[in-house]
Each structure stands twice: as C-alpha cells, then as structure tokens.
Design a protein around this motif. Structure first.
Motif, PDB file in Angstrom:
ATOM      1  N   TRP A 198       0.977  -1.156  -0.148  1.00 43.80           N
ATOM      2  CA  TRP A 198       0.047   0.129  -0.079  1.00 43.80           C
ATOM      3  C   TRP A 198       0.963   1.286   0.145  1.00 43.80           C
ATOM      4  CZ3 TRP A 198      -2.309   2.857   4.618  1.00 43.80           C
ATOM      5  CH2 TRP A 198      -3.098   3.905   4.155  1.00 43.80           C
ATOM      6  N   LYS A 199       1.786   1.252   0.811  1.00 45.43           N
ATOM      7  CA  LYS A 199       2.618   2.727   1.117  1.00 45.43           C
ATOM      8  C   LYS A 199       3.837   2.160   1.499  1.00 45.43           C
ATOM      9  CE  LYS A 199      -0.660   5.619   0.795  1.00 45.43           C
ATOM     10  NZ  LYS A 199      -0.764   6.972  -0.336  1.00 45.43           N
ATOM     11  N   ALA A 200       5.185   2.672   1.014  1.00 43.80           N
ATOM     12  CA  ALA A 200       6.292   2.566   1.440  1.00 43.80           C
ATOM     13  C   ALA A 200       7.220   3.840   1.671  1.00 43.80           C
ATOM     14  CB  ALA A 200       7.264   1.545   0.596  1.00 43.80           C
ATOM     15  N   GLN A 201       7.579   4.244   2.752  1.00 44.27           N
ATOM     16  CA  GLN A 201       8.370   5.588   3.142  1.00 44.27           C
ATOM     17  C   GLN A 201       9.750   5.429   3.478  1.00 44.27           C
ATOM     18  OE1 GLN A 201       7.151   8.830   2.401  1.00 44.27           O
ATOM     19  NE2 GLN A 201       9.379   9.293   2.668  1.00 44.27           N
ATOM     20  N   LEU A 202      10.748   5.933   3.018  1.00 43.63           N
ATOM     21  CA  LEU A 202      12.103   5.854   3.209  1.00 43.63           C
ATOM     22  C   LEU A 202      12.487   6.838   4.359  1.00 43.63           C
ATOM     23  CD1 LEU A 202      14.906   4.393   2.582  1.00 43.63           C
ATOM     24  CD2 LEU A 202      15.150   6.196   1.017  1.00 43.63           C
ATOM     25  N   SER A 203      13.232   6.655   5.257  1.00 42.44           N
ATOM     26  CA  SER A 203      13.521   7.727   6.268  1.00 42.44           C
ATOM     27  C   SER A 203      14.562   8.600   5.528  1.00 42.44           C
ATOM     28  CB  SER A 203      14.220   6.912   7.504  1.00 42.44           C
ATOM     29  OG  SER A 203      15.571   6.161   7.084  1.00 42.44           O
ATOM     30  N   ASN A 204      14.775   9.531   6.204  1.00 41.48           N
ATOM     31  CA  ASN A 204      15.778  10.791   5.406  1.00 41.48           C
ATOM     32  C   ASN A 204      17.200  10.233   5.664  1.00 41.48           C
ATOM     33  OD1 ASN A 204      13.742  12.671   5.030  1.00 41.48           O
ATOM     34  ND2 ASN A 204      13.544  13.212   7.099  1.00 41.48           N
ATOM     35  N   ASP A 205      17.580   9.337   6.319  1.00 41.74           N
ATOM     36  CA  ASP A 205      19.034   8.945   6.610  1.00 41.74           C
ATOM     37  C   ASP A 205      19.226   7.722   5.831  1.00 41.74           C
ATOM     38  OD1 ASP A 205      17.763   7.186   8.201  1.00 41.74           O
ATOM     39  OD2 ASP A 205      19.129   7.577   9.673  1.00 41.74           O
ATOM     40  N   ALA A 206      18.060   7.225   5.104  1.00 42.45           N
ATOM     41  CA  ALA A 206      17.788   5.892   4.242  1.00 42.45           C
ATOM     42  C   ALA A 206      18.348   4.621   4.993  1.00 42.45           C
ATOM     43  CB  ALA A 206      19.019   6.169   2.994  1.00 42.45           C
ATOM     44  N   ASP A 296     -10.234  -2.239  14.203  1.00 47.06           N
ATOM     45  CA  ASP A 296      -9.390  -2.198  12.808  1.00 47.06           C
ATOM     46  C   ASP A 296      -9.058  -0.528  12.614  1.00 47.06           C
ATOM     47  OD1 ASP A 296      -9.606  -4.628  11.951  1.00 47.06           O
ATOM     48  OD2 ASP A 296     -11.596  -4.276  10.802  1.00 47.06           O
ATOM     49  N   VAL A 297      -7.649  -0.478  12.224  1.00 43.81           N
ATOM     50  CA  VAL A 297      -7.163   0.858  12.137  1.00 43.81           C
ATOM     51  C   VAL A 297      -6.218   1.141  10.763  1.00 43.81           C
ATOM     52  CG1 VAL A 297      -7.041   1.310  14.736  1.00 43.81           C
ATOM     53  CG2 VAL A 297      -5.166   0.188  13.609  1.00 43.81           C
ATOM     54  N   VAL A 298      -6.073   2.018  10.270  1.00 47.98           N
ATOM     55  CA  VAL A 298      -5.206   2.413   9.460  1.00 47.98           C
ATOM     56  C   VAL A 298      -4.417   3.430   9.729  1.00 47.98           C
ATOM     57  CG1 VAL A 298      -6.722   4.174   8.349  1.00 47.98           C
ATOM     58  CG2 VAL A 298      -5.100   2.995   7.061  1.00 47.98           C
ATOM     59  N   MET A 299      -3.032   2.943   9.632  1.00 51.13           N
ATOM     60  CA  MET A 299      -1.650   3.937   9.813  1.00 51.13           C
ATOM     61  C   MET A 299      -1.118   4.672   8.739  1.00 51.13           C
ATOM     62  SD  MET A 299       1.852   3.153  11.477  1.00 51.13           S
ATOM     63  CE  MET A 299       2.972   3.070   9.998  1.00 51.13           C
ATOM     64  N   HIS A 300      -1.349   5.708   8.492  1.00 49.52           N
ATOM     65  CA  HIS A 300      -0.884   6.371   7.261  1.00 49.52           C
ATOM     66  C   HIS A 300       0.547   6.492   7.281  1.00 49.52           C
ATOM     67  CE1 HIS A 300      -5.136   8.504   7.552  1.00 49.52           C
ATOM     68  NE2 HIS A 300      -5.195   7.686   6.555  1.00 49.52           N
ATOM     69  N   THR A 301       0.927   7.128   6.159  1.00 47.58           N
ATOM     70  CA  THR A 301       2.512   7.197   5.881  1.00 47.58           C
ATOM     71  C   THR A 301       3.292   7.960   6.904  1.00 47.58           C
ATOM     72  OG1 THR A 301       2.104   6.962   3.446  1.00 47.58           O
ATOM     73  CG2 THR A 301       4.276   7.763   3.976  1.00 47.58           C
ATOM     74  N   PRO A 302       4.214   7.535   7.488  1.00 49.40           N
ATOM     75  CA  PRO A 302       4.883   8.494   8.498  1.00 49.40           C
ATOM     76  C   PRO A 302       5.811   9.721   7.850  1.00 49.40           C
ATOM     77  CG  PRO A 302       6.266   6.397   8.113  1.00 49.40           C
ATOM     78  CD  PRO A 302       4.949   6.400   7.209  1.00 49.40           C
TER      79      PRO A 302
END
Length: 754
Positions: A198-206, A296-302
């Motif tokens: 669904w979603k994938a987010q890389l941290s700023n330090d990779a 049931d919950v949904v966690m959005h992109t951090p």
C-alpha cells in the motif's frame, strides 16, 4: 443556467516563479475546451499567455525544496527533474516510462529518493548511480522441493554406492558457490504473499523503510447502467460499494536497510484500541465496554524529521471515533502515543478530515517539533508537540476554525487562513509561533485563497465576494496593504445584471442556538410574502458565507426568485462547516433531526420577522439538500407546501461507506439510526407537492434510490408527486439544457403551488 459560459471562467491555481517576479495561473479566458497557462509580471501587473515551449521548460508548481531553497525537485511527464535556481538550469534525472512518485531530498542533499512500481530507489546526484533499496515481490518464496521418503532413500543409496554420483554432486555445489560469489549484491526480496503493497516511505537517512501491506476484502462494487451511449447499447458500469461493505485491512512493518530485517509495528498499546462504540449500549446483543478483538485501524505514511529522523504517523480507527498520533520506534516496532483525539460521533474538521484514508498534515517545524490540527477544544486549531521535551502547545484559540496552514521560510511563523472574525469570512493571518500573536494580512470581506511569493514579500490572492466571482489580486505581504486586481473574468452579459449581495443573518433554533443563513429579500413593492428555503449539499460544506458560492447557479436562481417576489433563505444548518465540532456532529445517528428542525425554525423566522405567509413556503436542494427536502415534505408537511428534491438520498443504507458510516455507523450494527434517518421509511407522511429530479447515470447517489422511493410512494397510493429524470446526467449535471429544464420545473412548482 449556462454556468461559466454565461458568467465567465475564473482564473485558478496560481503559483510563483522562484524569483518572486512572475505569477503563473490557469485561465480559460477564451472559453476553450481546456485552460491556458498565463503569467503576470509583478512590476507591470500585465498578463500574457505562456507559450507551449515555455510551459514545457517550467518547473511544476508542486515539488520538494532543498534546505536553502536553491534547488527544487519535482516530477514532470513521469520523470524526475531538478531545477537549479542559482544557475537557472533544469536537469533531467530520469528518462524512463515507469511511473514515479514521492520524490524528495535525503539528509545528504547529494542524494534523492523516489518510489517506482512500489519500490524505493536512491539516486546519487554526483555519481549518477541509481540504487534500488527495497525489493517488494509479489507472491511467496519458493521453497526447495523435498524428496519423499522413498525417493530420499533411492538418492542416498546412489550416493553411497557410486563414486561418479558423489563427484558430480560435489562439482555442482562448487559451481553454484562460485556463481554466488560473482553475484552483485541486491536487496533481499520482501515477499507480499497474498497481500499488496500500500505505502512505503524511506527515512531521511535511508536507514529504514516503513511500509504497509493490504489484505483485500473483496469486490463489493455496485453496477449502474449507462443508458445513452454511442454504441446504441446499454452499458453496465461499476460504481461504489454500499455502506457497511467490508473494507481492506492493513498491517504495518519496518524494514531495516542495513540489517536486512523486517519487524511488524505494534499498535496494540494505543489507548482505547479495544474499546467498543458507545452506541452499542442501545443493542443488548452487542458487546459493550472492552472487546477481546483490537479495532481495525489504518496507519498513514509516517513523516520523518530532518537529521534526527523521528518517525511520526497518523492512525485512524475504521469506525472513525479515534485518531492517534504516534512516534514509531524504528528499532523494535513499538510506538509511543503522542496524542489521542476521541469523539463518540466521529473525528473530523478542517485539516483533520472525516475520511479515514485522507492523510491530514503532520509537518515538522524543526528537528524536534511538529505541528498538527485538532478539535481538542471544540474547534479545529493548530497545535505543536516537541518530541524531546514532550511539550504540547495550542497556538490558536477561540470559536473559529483554521482552514489553511503554511510555515514561513524562517520557520518562526505560520501563515494561517481562518474564519476568526465571522464564520462566513475567510482571511489570511500571520501567526507568531513563540508569542502566538495573530496578525491579520487581508481585509476585504469574503474569502482569500492567498499564495505567498517565495521571498514572502507578496501574496497572489484568489479572492471573491458573495456577488463577485473569483479574481486574482496582488498584494504586498503587510498589514493594510492595498490589493491590485490582476484579472477580470466576468462577461458583459453577467455584468449587465445587478446581482444581489445576500445579507448574512442569524436566527434562533428551537434549542436557542444561533443559526447562520443567507437572506434574499424582494423590495416591498414586489414582495408576494412567499418564500423558498434552499438546503445546501453536504460532505462538509457551508453556504451562508460572504464569498462566491459553489452553488452559483442556485445563487442566480435565487436572484430570479427575488425578482418574482419571493424571499429566499439559505441556511447553514446543523452539520455545516465553519462552526466547530459540536455543530458538525449534531446529526450523529439522526439525519433529518436537528438539520431539519433548523429549516423549520428558519421558516418560523421568515413568518415572524419578514412577513412571509406561513402557507406559502417551499423548500428545495440537491444531494444532502434533496434528502432534507424529502424529510421536510414527509415529516413537516404543515410547514412546507412544496418541495423539489434533486439527486436525493432516499435510503442511507444504499449510500457510500466513508461518508455514511461516520454519521450513522453501519446498517447491520445500527439499524435504528438508519431507519429514523431514511426518507423511504417516512414516505407515508407526504402532504404537500413533491418534485423529484435525478440523473440516471449518477454514480454517487444512484438512480435506484429514487426508483425504490417511487415504488414506495405508489404502494402508499400517494398522488401529489412527480419525477423528472435526466438520462445522460451524473450527480453534478453537465449539460446546460438539463440545468435549464430542471430549474424551469422547480420554478413552475413554486409558482403553481405557493
């Protein structure tokens, strides 16, 4: 009723050049099939059309800046570009056909990240090397086939008896190990199994990727016939599911890039995660208080902070009665609850949203502090939270709502759009973060959609008033500055009529609350002491305001009604936008309750204070307004003698899930709320004359809604109703001929029945 062809097309979507000397905007000035791009020189205030060649070379309005705002990273025509504003050069980074998204600078600004086909990539801008960081792979890992006991015995026997078999197996293994040593290292495969990414987010330090996997609930789409097509056949088209249909569910994970390992994020510690809704108390068969099953919950992109790489995320309960803001521990998947917002009705409001899958803004001010909006005190306001000190601050306060927030370049102030002075007037303010002082920048009553120049010396302001459509203005970014009008979009035909500016009034509801409304009054010579009440649509909307309405056709119709001796009242009933959470949620589990009684109280206000004949009051509206019109005709027939219901919901159990489940829960679990809120159950109460109008290809409020109601009216032997159907029209009509026919019928209804 010909809309913008008659009024004129308003300019929209302004954005600035980096040098703060040029404004770009879109405008269909020549009434084409598309909008042209124009530009305005700040010094001369003159606009010209942008050539196709220049438009191709421009950076997009959206994009990501580096820290000192010297470079902008953006996606254009499916590829990634960087514009260097010091050098005035655009550099193309990719030239491929695959779709890209989520492009941003990493902490090391010599590298950027983007997502393509679900996977995360990093580009080293100095070396020109692109590295794939994740390897999300559909399906499951193929396990090496095991021999059956019988075949295993035969294999072992061959190895034991024959030297050549042993040698061949040894050489095969040696060759395999050599090939593995020659392989270029690639990211390990992360198998999705039967789920989807669904979603994938890389941290700023990779160093980490936070991602979510979805499990499909199934296909619960409805079907809708399209009646008039070029083929000559009726085509069946998929449409939205009904409320209560199962929804996809999600699980959240952290991938450690260096450690090449994955852990699941644990949300079980959130406060209230096992609570059952309060309305369960009305149903003996439902579990109350605490449940054994996590909601049931949904966690959005951090969102990751720069350099410190704190990961914060918004979590929403599927029943939308809770919103959590969490800090994610990237090392073990645990979370720390920063904030919990709970409402027994539903979470919502400006900057927050009542839609679970709309991502509210959580943005960092610095390495430790972020801002967000909350209705904690009953109105949507700005809050900050420092992750290190755990200090929470409320920056705006009062009986008003914040509708837009932008952080200043020096990160010491916010530019805020809010209705601080009046619910129906939206102004731009500058908010000092340290002192919380709020300074007003714009002055004209109405609505200001202001966009600051990159150097913050100017604002380009898309502004309108109740009888003046949207135009662009240029103003210095200072108190009491005089705005200069840049565009003039209205036609001569529109300008030839003296359009009224309706008075925004208040009247008392039955519970003594103040209700805001627009009032249109005829002159005493023309006053026929007849009235029409207009009911706006919903979603989350207001119309008793001082700017150009999205209901501009209805606005023009109201002017025509006044010319014909009618008084018109346009009410911001309970659940309208602009008045805080108590007003917003006043219809919970009872649509057609206070939102309808506000219309009845509005009719009393017209009779008692404006000389309207109590036996000559009509009502009309579209969508939610059509629903209220039906409820008025079925429940308040002594107040309303005629009603026109356009594209109306007649049975909430057949509407969509995101909107309806917030207000009425779901029909299987809360049938009481649905039965008292749906006109189809109350049709026997029809007294006055009802006109039903509906498009046959409405994929929002489907045509079947009024078909089912018409059968109900037939079985009830009701005769004082008529229906007009529009074979090619969706929820919002497209064709001028349909609009004209619709409003002719509504006008004739009021003329003949009032």
């Amino acid at each position: 009723m010909s809309g913008e062809t008659y009024i004129g097309h308003s300019p929209h979507s302004p954005f600035w050049a980096k040098d703060s000397e040029t404004i770009y905007f879109y405008w269909n000035k020549e009434n084409k099939a598309y909008d042209d791009l124009y530009k305005v020189d700040v010094k001369s205030k003159k606009y010209v059309k942008v050539t196709v060649e220049e438009q191709k070379s421009l950076p997009t309005a959206n994009g990501e800046w580096n820290k000192n705002h010297s470079k902008k990273l953006y996606i254009k025509a499916g590829n990634i570009f960087i514009y260097d504003f010091k050098k005035g050069l655009q550099k193309q980074i990719t030239n491929t056909l695959d779709k890209k998204s989520n492009v941003f600078f990493l902490d090391n600004e010599n590298t950027i990240s983007y997502t393509s086909n679900g996977n995360v990539f990093i580009v080293d801008l100095n070396k020109g090397i692109t590295t794939q960081v994740s390897n999300f792979t559909a399906g499951s890992k193929k396990e090496e086939a095991k021999l059956s006991p019988q075949n295993q015995f035969l294999h072992d026997q061959q190895v034991e008896l024959f030297e050549i078999v042993r040698k061949r197996e040894d050489r095969s293994e040696e060759k395999k190990e050599h090939a593995e040593r020659l392989e270029i290292q690639q990211p390990s495969k992360i198998y999705l199994g039967k789920k989807y990414l669904w979603k994938a987010q890389l941290s700023n330090d990779a160093s980490h990727i936070v991602y979510s996997l979805g499990k499909r609930a199934g296909n619960f789409a409805t079907e809708m016939p399209v009646w008039v097509e070029g083929t000559g056949y009726v085509k069946m088209q998929n449409a939205r599911p009904k409320v209560g249909s199962p929804e996809d569910t999600y699980t959240n994970f952290i991938f450690d890039v260096k450690g090449d390992s994955t852990i699941e994020i644990d949300l079980t510690t959130l406060e209230g995660i096992y609570d059952t809704p309060k309305y369960y108390e009305e149903y003996p068969e439902l579990e109350k208080g605490k449940s054994d099953k996590m909601r049931d919950v949904v966690m959005h992109t951090p969102t990751f902070s720069k350099t410190t790489n704190y990961a914060i995320a918004d979590v929403r309960a599927y029943d939308n009665k809770d919103r959590w803001i969490i800090l994610i521990n990237l090392s073990d998947g645990s979370v720390t609850q920063i904030d919990r917002q709970h409402d027994d009705a539903w979470i919502g409001g400006p900057g927050i949203s009542g839609w679970n899958f709309w991502i509210p803004e959580l943005k960092w001010i610095n390495e430790n502090t972020f801002w967000y909006q909350s209705e904690d005190d009953g109105y949507s306001h700005i809050y900050t939270y420092n992750v290190s000190s755990k200090e929470k601050r409320q920056l705006t306060k009062g009986n008003f709502e914040v509708h837009g927030v932008k952080l200043s370049n020096d990160r010491k102030s916010f530019y805020v759009t809010a209705n601080k002075e009046h619910p129906g007037s939206m102004q731009l303010y500058k908010l000092d973060i340290a002192s919380t002082n709020l300074t007003k920048i714009t002055n004209q009553e109405g609505k200001h959609e202001a966009v600051l120049s990159p150097d913050e010396k100017y604002i380009v302001d898309r502004y309108s008033f109740s009888n003046k459509p949207w135009e662009l203005y240029l103003q210095q970014n200072k108190v009491n500055a005089t705005p200069v009008q840049l565009t003039s979009s209205t036609t001569k035909a529109f300008d030839a009529y003296k359009w009224r500016s309706p008075e925004v009034v208040t009247f008392k509801a039955e519970d003594n609350k103040d209700v805001h409304a627009r009032l249109y009054k005829p002159t005493s010579e023309k006053d026929l002491h007849k009235a029409v009440i207009f009911v706006h649509g919903a979603g989350y909307l207001q119309n008793a305001h001082k700017w150009w309405s999205v209901y501009y056709r209805e606005y023009m119709f109201h002017n025509m009604l006044v010319d014909n001796g009618y008084t018109v009242l346009d009410i911001d009933f309970r659940a309208s936008e602009g008045y805080g959470s108590e007003w917003r949620t006043a219809i919970y589990r009872d649509m057609g309750g206070k939102d309808l009684s506000d219309q009845v109280d509005g009719a009393k206000f017209l009779v008692e204070q404006h000389g309207v004949n109590a036996e000559k009051i009509g009502i009309y509206g579209g969508s939610y307004g059509g629903f209220i019109t039906m409820m008025a005709m079925f429940k308040e027939g002594d107040t309303f003698q005629a009603g026109a219901a356009i594209r109306s919901v007649t049975d909430w159990a057949h509407y969509n899930h995101p909107y309806t489940s917030n207000i009425l829960n779901t029909p299987a679990f809360d049938p009481i709320a649905y039965k008292r809120s749906s006109p189809i159950y109350l049709a026997e109460g029809l007294k006055g004359d009802l006109l039903i109008l509906h498009g046959m290809v409405d994929d929002n409020v489907q045509f079947s809604d009024v078909v089912r109601l018409s059968q109900r009216l037939i079985e009830l032997k009701k005769e004082n109703w008529n229906m007009a159907i529009y074979p090619i029209e969706p929820h919002g009509f497209k064709e001028t001929s349909s609009w004209i026919d619709e409003y002719k019928r509504i006008f004739n209804l009021f003329q003949s029945k009032l």
